[in-house]
Design an enzyme around this catalytic site. Structure first.
Site, PDB file in Angstrom:
ATOM      1  N   LYS A   1      28.015  10.615   9.642  1.00  0.00           N
ATOM      2  CA  LYS A   1      27.779   9.216   9.304  1.00  0.00           C
ATOM      3  C   LYS A   1      28.923   8.344   9.822  1.00  0.00           C
ATOM      4  O   LYS A   1      28.694   7.295  10.380  1.00  0.00           O
ATOM      5  CB  LYS A   1      27.641   9.036   7.785  1.00  0.00           C
ATOM      6  CG  LYS A   1      26.642   9.992   7.125  1.00  0.00           C
ATOM      7  CD  LYS A   1      25.196   9.724   7.529  1.00  0.00           C
ATOM      8  CE  LYS A   1      24.268  10.899   7.274  1.00  0.00           C
ATOM      9  NZ  LYS A   1      24.074  11.276   5.895  1.00  0.00           N
TER      10      LYS A   1
ATOM     11  N   ASP B   1      30.175  13.125  -3.334  1.00  0.00           N
ATOM     12  CA  ASP B   1      29.649  13.160  -1.968  1.00  0.00           C
ATOM     13  C   ASP B   1      29.970  11.801  -1.349  1.00  0.00           C
ATOM     14  O   ASP B   1      29.469  10.774  -1.807  1.00  0.00           O
ATOM     15  CB  ASP B   1      28.128  13.385  -2.031  1.00  0.00           C
ATOM     16  CG  ASP B   1      27.441  13.306  -0.663  1.00  0.00           C
ATOM     17  OD1 ASP B   1      28.110  12.992   0.340  1.00  0.00           O
ATOM     18  OD2 ASP B   1      26.208  13.549  -0.620  1.00  0.00           O
TER      19      ASP B   1
ATOM     20  N   TRP C   1      19.995  11.634  -2.197  1.00  0.00           N
ATOM     21  CA  TRP C   1      20.972  12.697  -1.952  1.00  0.00           C
ATOM     22  C   TRP C   1      21.525  13.239  -3.267  1.00  0.00           C
ATOM     23  O   TRP C   1      21.719  14.443  -3.421  1.00  0.00           O
ATOM     24  CB  TRP C   1      22.085  12.214  -1.033  1.00  0.00           C
ATOM     25  CG  TRP C   1      21.576  11.874   0.343  1.00  0.00           C
ATOM     26  CD1 TRP C   1      21.618  10.653   0.948  1.00  0.00           C
ATOM     27  CD2 TRP C   1      20.926  12.756   1.262  1.00  0.00           C
ATOM     28  NE1 TRP C   1      21.037  10.734   2.205  1.00  0.00           N
ATOM     29  CE2 TRP C   1      20.608  12.004   2.418  1.00  0.00           C
ATOM     30  CE3 TRP C   1      20.583  14.118   1.239  1.00  0.00           C
ATOM     31  CZ2 TRP C   1      19.959  12.564   3.538  1.00  0.00           C
ATOM     32  CZ3 TRP C   1      19.937  14.677   2.342  1.00  0.00           C
ATOM     33  CH2 TRP C   1      19.634  13.906   3.472  1.00  0.00           C
TER      34      TRP C   1
HETATM   35  C1  LIG Z   1      23.237  12.294   5.244  1.00  0.00           C
HETATM   36  C2  LIG Z   1      23.673  12.577   3.867  1.00  0.00           C
HETATM   37  C3  LIG Z   1      23.569  13.860   3.314  1.00  0.00           C
HETATM   38  C4  LIG Z   1      22.945  15.018   4.049  1.00  0.00           C
HETATM   39  O1  LIG Z   1      23.760  15.460   5.044  1.00  0.00           O
HETATM   40  P1  LIG Z   1      23.416  16.774   5.884  1.00  0.00           P
HETATM   41  O2  LIG Z   1      24.702  16.984   6.627  1.00  0.00           O
HETATM   42  O3  LIG Z   1      22.265  16.448   6.763  1.00  0.00           O
HETATM   43  O4  LIG Z   1      23.113  17.866   4.950  1.00  0.00           O
HETATM   44  C5  LIG Z   1      24.037  14.048   2.040  1.00  0.00           C
HETATM   45  N1  LIG Z   1      24.585  13.054   1.330  1.00  0.00           N
HETATM   46  C6  LIG Z   1      24.697  11.807   1.843  1.00  0.00           C
HETATM   47  C7  LIG Z   1      25.301  10.732   1.018  1.00  0.00           C
HETATM   48  C8  LIG Z   1      24.248  11.526   3.119  1.00  0.00           C
HETATM   49  O5  LIG Z   1      24.350  10.285   3.612  1.00  0.00           O
END
Ligand SMILES: *Cc1c(COP(=O)(O)O)cnc(C)c1O
Length: 361
Positions: A195, A171, A101
């Site tokens: 998540k 993030d 990511w």
């Molecule tokens: C799942 C995830 C993403 C991607 O998320 P989307 O909403 O599908 O774009 C980005 N960063 C992390 C850390 C993730 O776990």
């Protein structure tokens, strides 16, 4: 009714109470005679939903008044572009690449300026967090970027990087609300909610006021991606993901009822301990992450034998422990044990692993 123990990395398990409440309100939300899915985002009922959600999130995380809370769409991935577009005023940003990511965010930023990879753990399949105490931060860097919890690899920054005064952008998709955090150490905190908080389709961004430029740094940034547009309209510039925000709000209330983020953290530590303690003593299974960098949320493990891994995933699913297959880039298994996974789920999984080990080791 039949419910499984769902170890999916995302979209992931939600608190059963929240789902039950949403079910009870499905046809008639509090006397409105309609579902939240059917209601105007300008209605008084929805105004109250989004305002309460924001207030509850602010209370849970202790978000200071000089930070905006935005409920956005497009997934965490869309912010990979929005971040440089809003912030790359000097055209430079430093990225710490600790997984897929972070790497995707880093690659996206390269489209808009000079994104520099100042540290990486790719040399060992992202199984650790690099030392970030004294990195070559660029004088001109507009921000330093991290992915705080690496969903795929199961690592977490337990110490934030020394950004040498540059704004930190994080993030937190897969560790959102899993433990208390000091918001003031960050300039931007954001994450997809699927998540740990709610249904896919909502991204929450917590942005310090001075990081929201009057006009985005990158020319021709789409109106929707300019944080200013969203902040000025309190996330209601266009139709937001109303139903998703409503469920997020219910999860915030559930966390408050459970005792807030300190209580979540204690619960998550206890839960992860059950699994890590077993992995540390097992003759068959082993964790793949450097001990001091382990995540409380995502726990990857392997047997060392691909055929046996596949057998385990299959038999576990048949026994009601689903979505344990590791990410396609890592193989093996991964148990995601987010806030809503009860400790019994982890205890029963370990019991099942113990039995599998006895039968196969
Ligand atoms: C799942 C995830 C993403 C991607 O998320 P989307 O909403 O599908 O774009 C980005 N960063 C992390 C850390 C993730 O776990």
């Amino acid at each position: 009714m039949h419910r499984v123990y769902n170890f999916s990395a995302g979209p992931a398990v939600l608190p059963e109470e929240v789902l039950q409440e949403a079910a009870a309100e499905m046809l008639d939300y509090r006397g409105t005679g309609m579902s939240v899915m059917e209601m105007s985002h300008r209605s008084a009922a929805f105004e109250e939903i989004i305002q309460t959600a924001e207030a509850d999130l602010r209370a849970l995380m202790g978000i200071p008044d000089n930070y905006q809370v935005l409920f956005l769409q497009g997934g965490a991935s869309q912010q990979f572009a929005a971040i440089p577009m809003n912030l790359m005023r000097h055209g430079v940003a430093d990225y710490i690449v600790t997984g897929q990511w972070a790497k995707k965010a880093y690659q996206e930023a390269q489209k808009y300026g000079k994104a520099v990879k100042i540290a990486s753990s790719e040399d060992e399949t992202f199984s650790y967090i690099p030392d970030c105490s004294d990195l070559p931060i660029d004088e001109a860097a507009d921000y330093v970027y991290i992915c705080e919890n690496n969903t795929i690899y199961g690592t977490k920054f337990h110490t934030l990087p020394n950004t040498k005064g540059k704004p930190l952008v994080a993030d937190v998709s897969s560790c959102f609300l899993s433990e208390p955090m000091d918001v003031t150490k960050y300039a931007v905190i954001y994450g997809g909610v699927q998540k740990n908080i709610g249904p896919a389709g909502v991204v929450i961004a917590i942005i310090r006021d001075d990081m929201i430029p009057e006009t985005p740094a990158v020319e021709n940034t789409p109106t929707m991606l300019a944080w200013k547009t969203q902040a000025d309209a309190h996330s209601l510039y266009n139709t937001p993901p109303c139903y998703g925000i409503y469920i997020c709000g219910k999860v915030f209330q559930w966390i408050k009822k459970m005792g807030g983020l300190e209580a979540m953290q204690q619960r998550n530590i206890a839960k992860a301990k059950v699994l890590y303690d077993f992995l540390d003593e097992s003759r068959l299974f082993k964790g793949t992450v450097r001990r001091e960098d382990r995540s409380l949320m995502n726990v990857p493990f392997v047997t060392g034998d691909k055929a046996l891994d596949a057998k385990f995933v299959k038999e576990a699913a048949a026994a009601g422990f689903v979505n344990l297959k590791g990410h396609r880039t890592v193989g093996g298994m991964r148990a995601s044990i987010y806030n809503a996974m009860p400790i019994e789920g982890v205890e029963k999984l370990v019991e099942f692993m113990r039995k599998f080990e006895a039968d196969n080791a």
